[in-house]
Motif scaffolding. Sequence first.
Motif, short mmCIF file in Angstrom:
data_model
loop_
_atom_site.label_atom_id
_atom_site.label_comp_id
_atom_site.label_asym_id
_atom_site.label_seq_id
_atom_site.Cartn_x
_atom_site.Cartn_y
_atom_site.Cartn_z
N ILE A 252 48.21 24.53 -34.89
CA ILE A 252 46.88 23.93 -34.83
C ILE A 252 46.99 22.55 -35.47
N ILE A 253 46.42 21.53 -34.81
CA ILE A 253 46.32 20.21 -35.44
C ILE A 253 44.88 20.03 -35.88
N ALA A 254 44.69 19.72 -37.16
CA ALA A 254 43.34 19.55 -37.69
C ALA A 254 43.11 18.11 -38.09
N GLU A 255 41.95 17.57 -37.67
CA GLU A 255 41.59 16.20 -38.03
C GLU A 255 40.92 16.20 -39.41
N PRO A 256 41.35 15.33 -40.31
CA PRO A 256 40.69 15.28 -41.62
C PRO A 256 39.25 14.79 -41.52
N VAL A 257 38.45 15.12 -42.52
CA VAL A 257 37.07 14.60 -42.60
C VAL A 257 36.96 13.75 -43.86
N PRO A 258 35.95 12.88 -43.92
CA PRO A 258 35.77 12.05 -45.14
C PRO A 258 35.46 12.94 -46.35
N GLU A 259 36.02 12.56 -47.52
CA GLU A 259 35.84 13.40 -48.71
C GLU A 259 34.62 12.99 -49.52
N VAL A 260 33.47 13.14 -48.89
CA VAL A 260 32.19 12.97 -49.59
C VAL A 260 31.33 14.17 -49.23
N GLY A 261 30.34 14.47 -50.07
CA GLY A 261 29.44 15.59 -49.80
C GLY A 261 30.22 16.85 -49.51
N LEU A 262 29.82 17.61 -48.48
CA LEU A 262 30.53 18.85 -48.17
C LEU A 262 31.91 18.61 -47.56
N GLY A 263 32.22 17.33 -47.26
CA GLY A 263 33.56 17.00 -46.78
C GLY A 263 34.64 17.34 -47.81
N ARG A 264 34.28 17.33 -49.09
CA ARG A 264 35.26 17.73 -50.12
C ARG A 264 35.70 19.17 -49.96
N ALA A 265 34.70 20.04 -49.70
CA ALA A 265 35.02 21.47 -49.54
C ALA A 265 35.83 21.69 -48.27
N VAL A 266 35.45 21.00 -47.19
CA VAL A 266 36.18 21.16 -45.92
C VAL A 266 37.63 20.73 -46.10
N MET A 267 37.84 19.57 -46.73
CA MET A 267 39.22 19.08 -46.92
C MET A 267 40.01 19.96 -47.88
N ASP A 268 39.35 20.47 -48.90
CA ASP A 268 40.03 21.39 -49.84
C ASP A 268 40.58 22.58 -49.06
N ARG A 269 39.75 23.19 -48.19
CA ARG A 269 40.20 24.37 -47.45
C ARG A 269 41.29 24.00 -46.43
N LEU A 270 41.13 22.84 -45.77
CA LEU A 270 42.14 22.45 -44.76
C LEU A 270 43.47 22.13 -45.42
N ARG A 271 43.44 21.46 -46.56
CA ARG A 271 44.69 21.13 -47.25
C ARG A 271 45.42 22.38 -47.68
N ARG A 272 44.66 23.36 -48.19
CA ARG A 272 45.30 24.60 -48.62
C ARG A 272 45.90 25.33 -47.43
N ALA A 273 45.16 25.34 -46.32
CA ALA A 273 45.68 26.01 -45.12
C ALA A 273 46.98 25.35 -44.68
N ALA A 274 47.00 24.02 -44.69
CA ALA A 274 48.19 23.28 -44.25
C ALA A 274 49.34 23.47 -45.23
N ARG A 275 49.03 23.41 -46.53
CA ARG A 275 50.09 23.50 -47.53
C ARG A 275 50.71 24.90 -47.57
N ASP A 276 49.85 25.91 -47.43
CA ASP A 276 50.37 27.27 -47.52
C ASP A 276 51.33 27.55 -46.39
N VAL A 277 51.03 26.98 -45.23
CA VAL A 277 51.95 27.15 -44.11
C VAL A 277 53.24 26.42 -44.39
N ALA A 278 53.10 25.18 -44.91
CA ALA A 278 54.29 24.38 -45.21
C ALA A 278 55.16 25.09 -46.24
N ALA A 279 54.51 25.82 -47.17
CA ALA A 279 55.26 26.52 -48.21
C ALA A 279 55.81 27.85 -47.70
N GLY A 280 55.51 28.17 -46.46
CA GLY A 280 56.04 29.39 -45.86
C GLY A 280 55.40 30.66 -46.37
N GLN A 281 54.14 30.56 -46.87
CA GLN A 281 53.50 31.75 -47.43
C GLN A 281 52.70 32.49 -46.39
#
Length: 365
Positions: free
Chosen positions: A336-365
Amino acid sequence: MNEHEGPPGGDPGRPGRRGRPGPPVLPGDDPASIAIAADRLRAGGLVVFPTETVYGLGANALDARAVARIFAAKHRPRFDPLIVHLADASAVGMYATEDDAGDPRVARLAARFWPGPLTLVLRKRAIIPGLVTAGLATVGLRVPDHPVARALIRAAGVPLAAPSANRFGLLSPTRAAHVVAGLGARVDLVLDGGPCTVGVESTVILLAAGRAALLRPGGLALEAIEAEIGPLEILVDGAPGTAELAPGRTGAHYAPRVPLWLADPRDPGAAPAFVVAPGERVGLLAASRAGQALAEAAGGPFVATEVLDPDGDLVGAAARLFEALHALQEAGLARIIAEPVPEVGLGRAVMDRLRRAARDVAAGQ
Ligand code: TXA
Ligand code: MG
């Protein structure tokens, strides 16, 4: 409301993922369902209930044995602190110390944002079992803004400890069907309250002992909280002291079962991510229609596309985030390719979840 399964009493045979028997699913707006669910909770059972953020896997917060069953049902490898859900703000004084419950900032935030997607971490009273707080001296308290959740807490007559109703490390559920597919018969009952309107978990802030810190960005914007009580320290991801103060925020979280790449179609350096090999099944999670068009211009074709919000509105994006990820996860994709969102308002929560999803895959978990 969604369609519901069976009469009160439930249909224990409803199949979950891969045909496993599922839990009974009852309509949350029926008082008879609430009464059954409240009985289960008082008897030490596990009941999944809707909140405005995500579905919660609830147990009587004052019953350590019942709380222990939450960890087993989620396959949590360790004990992360759980949020305790209250029917209204007047109960804070029963579970937080006098000092913290009497903090004027608590009254102010409660008056302004409860019921709602805000969790306040305060020093706990002894009545809260240590298992609920993973041994911490503090407890996370929140009054959810969902009529089914509040009716259930009132009827049960006890506060409810409830993490998101997903298996550890996987996507949070925003519909009853997500819960049935993910947890199956490991819970006693599911109350269906339709899709969650906020769609990401609550914002968690630490106010214990006079502190003021953001521990998890979520469904209430940081800016709104700071407008009430002034600036917060940001103790998210790697900030010093984060591990002790915000346990449960490291490691695998929110990972879809498919690798997720975070790539901005406006960034020429990210262009290779959008290139799809012949026969490769790639899905796109676009933040807006404009983002979708840019991603399609940069590469593709994408066999499945989810747009978080046509206009890129961040409240709309948060509301659709987990739903869109669940849909892409089921689409038989290689990535899945995910487009980032601006990190203001609820964009912080969206980016927090997307980063974790991306990182966890990268870490092979
Ligand atoms: O929206 C939500 O908050 C949902 C719904 C069901 O209310 N619940 C939820 O719970 O997201 P869970 O268990 O998935 O996340 C709870 C997180 C913990 O992992 C931790 O980061 C933080 O809240 N938390 C809870 N109690 C805490 C405490 N005493 N100190 C620090 N962090 C705490
Ligand atoms: Mg969770």
